[in-house]
Design a protein around this motif. Structure first.
Motif, short mmCIF file in Angstrom:
data_model
loop_
_atom_site.label_atom_id
_atom_site.label_comp_id
_atom_site.label_asym_id
_atom_site.label_seq_id
_atom_site.Cartn_x
_atom_site.Cartn_y
_atom_site.Cartn_z
N MET A 1 0.84 -1.16 0.00
CA MET A 1 0.00 0.00 0.00
C MET A 1 0.89 1.23 0.00
O MET A 1 1.89 1.28 0.70
N ALA A 2 0.52 2.22 -0.76
CA ALA A 2 1.31 3.44 -0.80
C ALA A 2 1.45 4.04 0.60
O ALA A 2 2.50 4.51 0.98
N THR A 3 0.38 4.04 1.36
CA THR A 3 0.40 4.47 2.74
C THR A 3 0.04 3.27 3.59
O THR A 3 -1.08 2.77 3.51
N SER A 4 0.98 2.80 4.39
CA SER A 4 0.72 1.56 5.13
C SER A 4 -0.23 1.79 6.30
O SER A 4 -0.31 2.87 6.87
N LEU A 5 -0.94 0.74 6.65
CA LEU A 5 -1.87 0.76 7.76
C LEU A 5 -1.08 0.65 9.06
O LEU A 5 -0.22 -0.21 9.19
N THR A 6 -1.38 1.50 10.01
CA THR A 6 -0.73 1.44 11.33
C THR A 6 -1.68 0.78 12.32
O THR A 6 -2.88 0.63 12.04
N THR A 7 -1.16 0.44 13.48
CA THR A 7 -2.01 -0.15 14.51
C THR A 7 -3.07 0.87 14.95
O THR A 7 -4.21 0.49 15.21
N THR A 8 -2.71 2.13 15.00
CA THR A 8 -3.66 3.18 15.38
C THR A 8 -4.77 3.29 14.35
O THR A 8 -5.96 3.40 14.71
N ASP A 9 -4.41 3.27 13.06
CA ASP A 9 -5.42 3.28 11.99
C ASP A 9 -6.35 2.08 12.13
O ASP A 9 -7.58 2.22 12.02
N CYS A 10 -5.75 0.92 12.36
CA CYS A 10 -6.53 -0.31 12.45
C CYS A 10 -7.54 -0.22 13.60
O CYS A 10 -8.71 -0.56 13.42
N GLU A 11 -7.09 0.26 14.74
CA GLU A 11 -8.00 0.41 15.88
C GLU A 11 -9.15 1.36 15.56
O GLU A 11 -10.29 1.11 15.94
N ASP A 19 -5.89 -6.35 20.63
CA ASP A 19 -5.46 -7.10 21.81
C ASP A 19 -3.96 -7.38 21.71
O ASP A 19 -3.31 -7.06 20.71
N LYS A 20 -3.42 -7.97 22.76
CA LYS A 20 -1.97 -8.21 22.84
C LYS A 20 -1.47 -9.05 21.66
O LYS A 20 -0.44 -8.74 21.06
N ASN A 21 -2.20 -10.10 21.32
CA ASN A 21 -1.82 -10.96 20.21
C ASN A 21 -1.81 -10.21 18.88
O ASN A 21 -0.91 -10.37 18.06
N GLU A 22 -2.81 -9.37 18.67
CA GLU A 22 -2.89 -8.59 17.43
C GLU A 22 -1.74 -7.59 17.33
O GLU A 22 -1.18 -7.39 16.25
N VAL A 23 -1.40 -6.97 18.44
CA VAL A 23 -0.28 -6.02 18.43
C VAL A 23 1.03 -6.75 18.14
O VAL A 23 1.83 -6.31 17.31
N GLN A 24 1.25 -7.87 18.83
CA GLN A 24 2.49 -8.63 18.66
C GLN A 24 2.64 -9.18 17.25
O GLN A 24 3.74 -9.27 16.72
N PHE A 26 1.00 -8.00 14.46
CA PHE A 26 0.37 -7.08 13.52
C PHE A 26 0.95 -7.19 12.11
O PHE A 26 0.20 -7.24 11.13
N ASP A 27 2.26 -7.23 11.99
CA ASP A 27 2.87 -7.31 10.66
C ASP A 27 2.45 -8.59 9.93
O ASP A 27 2.17 -8.56 8.73
N LEU A 28 2.39 -9.69 10.64
CA LEU A 28 1.95 -10.95 10.04
C LEU A 28 0.50 -10.87 9.61
O LEU A 28 0.14 -11.23 8.49
N PHE A 29 -0.36 -10.36 10.51
CA PHE A 29 -1.77 -10.21 10.16
C PHE A 29 -1.95 -9.27 8.97
O PHE A 29 -2.78 -9.51 8.10
N LEU A 30 -1.17 -8.20 8.95
CA LEU A 30 -1.24 -7.25 7.83
C LEU A 30 -0.85 -7.91 6.52
O LEU A 30 -1.51 -7.71 5.50
N ASN A 31 0.19 -8.72 6.54
CA ASN A 31 0.61 -9.42 5.32
C ASN A 31 -0.45 -10.39 4.82
O ASN A 31 -0.75 -10.44 3.63
N VAL A 32 -1.03 -11.16 5.74
CA VAL A 32 -2.07 -12.11 5.36
C VAL A 32 -3.30 -11.37 4.85
O VAL A 32 -3.90 -11.75 3.83
N ALA A 33 -3.69 -10.30 5.53
CA ALA A 33 -4.84 -9.51 5.10
C ALA A 33 -4.62 -8.94 3.71
O ALA A 33 -5.52 -8.96 2.86
N THR A 34 -3.43 -8.45 3.45
CA THR A 34 -3.09 -7.90 2.14
C THR A 34 -3.19 -8.97 1.06
O THR A 34 -3.77 -8.73 -0.01
N LEU A 35 -2.65 -10.14 1.34
CA LEU A 35 -2.72 -11.24 0.36
C LEU A 35 -4.17 -11.63 0.08
O LEU A 35 -4.56 -11.84 -1.08
N ARG A 36 -4.99 -11.73 1.12
CA ARG A 36 -6.39 -12.09 0.93
C ARG A 36 -7.13 -11.03 0.12
O ARG A 36 -7.92 -11.36 -0.76
N LEU A 37 -6.88 -9.77 0.42
CA LEU A 37 -7.54 -8.70 -0.34
C LEU A 37 -7.09 -8.69 -1.79
O LEU A 37 -7.90 -8.42 -2.69
N ASN A 38 -5.82 -8.94 -2.03
CA ASN A 38 -5.34 -9.02 -3.42
C ASN A 38 -6.13 -10.07 -4.19
O ASN A 38 -6.52 -9.83 -5.34
#
Length: 98
Positions: A1-11, A19-24, A26-38
């Motif tokens: 993404m030209a402008t990456s999603l931050t944890t603050t944006d996501c919230e 939650d703690k797991n999502e914060v820890q 986040f980069d993995l979840f963001l990558n999977v989410a990006t692949l799924r949206l693609n």
């Protein structure tokens, strides 16, 4: 993404704190989410630069992260765990028809 999603944006988009797991993870979840949206959108969302589209893509990405997190929590609640098996080997005779 030209402008990456931050944890603050996501919230802000999912209207709750991560939650703690999502914060820890986040980069993995963001990558999977990006692949799924693609796949779902049949386009590379990293190439989207139009400001009006970026906001929508950020919203969709944040919501997808929440879905992935929910899927993971449900899998853990069912007791699904990944197991690594070392030195596992299967042999078969290619000439035999099963």
């Amino acid at each position: 993404m030209a402008t990456s999603l931050t944890t603050t944006d996501c919230e802000a988009f999912i209207r709750r704190e991560l939650d703690k797991n999502e914060v820890q993870n986040f980069d993995l979840f963001l990558n999977v989410a990006t692949l799924r949206l693609n796949i779902l959108l049949s386009r590379d969302i990293a190439e989207i630069i139009a400001p009006e589209e970026l906001t929508l893509i950020k919203l969709l990405t944040a919501r997808m992260i929440a879905v992935i997190s929910d899927e993971q929590a449900q899998a853990q609640a069912r007791g699904v765990a990944a197991k690594a098996v070392e030195d596992f080997k299967i042999e078969y005779d290619k000439s035999q028809r099963y």
